[in-house]
Structure formats: C-alpha cells, structure tokens
Scaffold this motif. Structure first.
Motif, PDB file in Angstrom:
ATOM      1  N   ARG A  56       0.870  -1.186   0.000  1.00 35.74           N
ATOM      2  CA  ARG A  56       0.000   0.000   0.000  1.00 35.74           C
ATOM      3  C   ARG A  56       0.902   1.230   0.000  1.00 35.74           C
ATOM      4  O   ARG A  56       1.832   1.340   0.802  1.00 35.74           O
ATOM      5  N   GLN A  87      -7.360   0.983  -5.469  1.00 36.77           N
ATOM      6  CA  GLN A  87      -7.255   2.282  -4.808  1.00 36.77           C
ATOM      7  C   GLN A  87      -8.428   2.421  -3.860  1.00 36.77           C
ATOM      8  O   GLN A  87      -9.553   1.995  -4.171  1.00 36.77           O
ATOM      9  N   GLN A  90      -7.403   4.866   1.733  1.00 35.24           N
ATOM     10  CA  GLN A  90      -6.114   4.702   2.420  1.00 35.24           C
ATOM     11  C   GLN A  90      -4.923   4.818   1.475  1.00 35.24           C
ATOM     12  O   GLN A  90      -3.794   4.993   1.923  1.00 35.24           O
ATOM     13  N   TYR A  93      -2.770   0.547  -4.156  1.00 35.77           N
ATOM     14  CA  TYR A  93      -2.268  -0.794  -3.856  1.00 35.77           C
ATOM     15  C   TYR A  93      -1.545  -1.339  -5.085  1.00 35.77           C
ATOM     16  O   TYR A  93      -1.996  -1.149  -6.214  1.00 35.77           O
TER      17      TYR A  93
END
Length: 102
Positions: A56, A87, A90, A93
């Motif tokens: 991430r 996505q 946070q 990815y």
C-alpha cells in the motif's frame, strides 16, 4: 542476495516499509500488507515457487506499472515489477508476483 527473496522472508516483514529512492525528491514508501501463495515446503516439492506481495502506498502518489528499486534495511535494494491493482481512501495498492523454478 536473491536467495533472501522468498515468501517466508517477506512474510516475516509483513507491515514493514520499503522506500523507493528513485521515484520522488521526498522519501516515498510502500507498506507490505499481504504475502500470499505457495509455502516454501510446497514449492520445493513442486519444483517451483509462486507467491505475490501486496503493498500500500500513499493516496497522493500514484505509481504506474513499472520496475522500481525498493530498499529495505534488512533486504537491501532490489528491483521489483509493481502493478497497480486497487485504490481506496487509504491509498494505492500494488502487487509484485514471483514465479520461478527452484
């Protein structure tokens, strides 16, 4: 040093941060959030090893599919081919896949 790049090695580094020194002027890091695939014993009996890593990254920095130099204090610096896979709020990815004959 490539003998260190096994599923077990990365599993022991779950939630560790890897820096990408060549991407931006400021330090960009990715967090290793998932390690999946064959365990090492199964891989040895099958004669090949397959596993995937999911990282991430920050929501404000998108990385296109590309080979990147990732640095970790224990593993040193290695080039990994990262593919954006998702996505959310946070962040972005990325996945790196290992598939090799032992």
């Amino acid at each position: 040093m490539t003998e260190l790049l096994t599923k077990d090695t990365f599993a022991s580094l779950l939630h560790a941060h890897f820096s990408l020194p060549d991407v931006a002027d400021e330090a960009l890091t990715l967090e290793l959030i998932e390690v999946s695939g064959d365990d090492h014993a199964t891989a040895l009996t099958k004669g090949h090893e397959y596993f995937a890593l999911k990282f991430r990254g920050p929501a404000q920095s998108f990385l296109p599919q590309h080979t990147y130099r990732l640095t970790h204090e224990q593993l040193g610096t290695h080039e990994l081919f990262l593919v954006p896979v998702a996505q959310d709020a946070q962040g972005f990815y990325y996945e790196a896949v290992f598939n090799r004959v032992l």
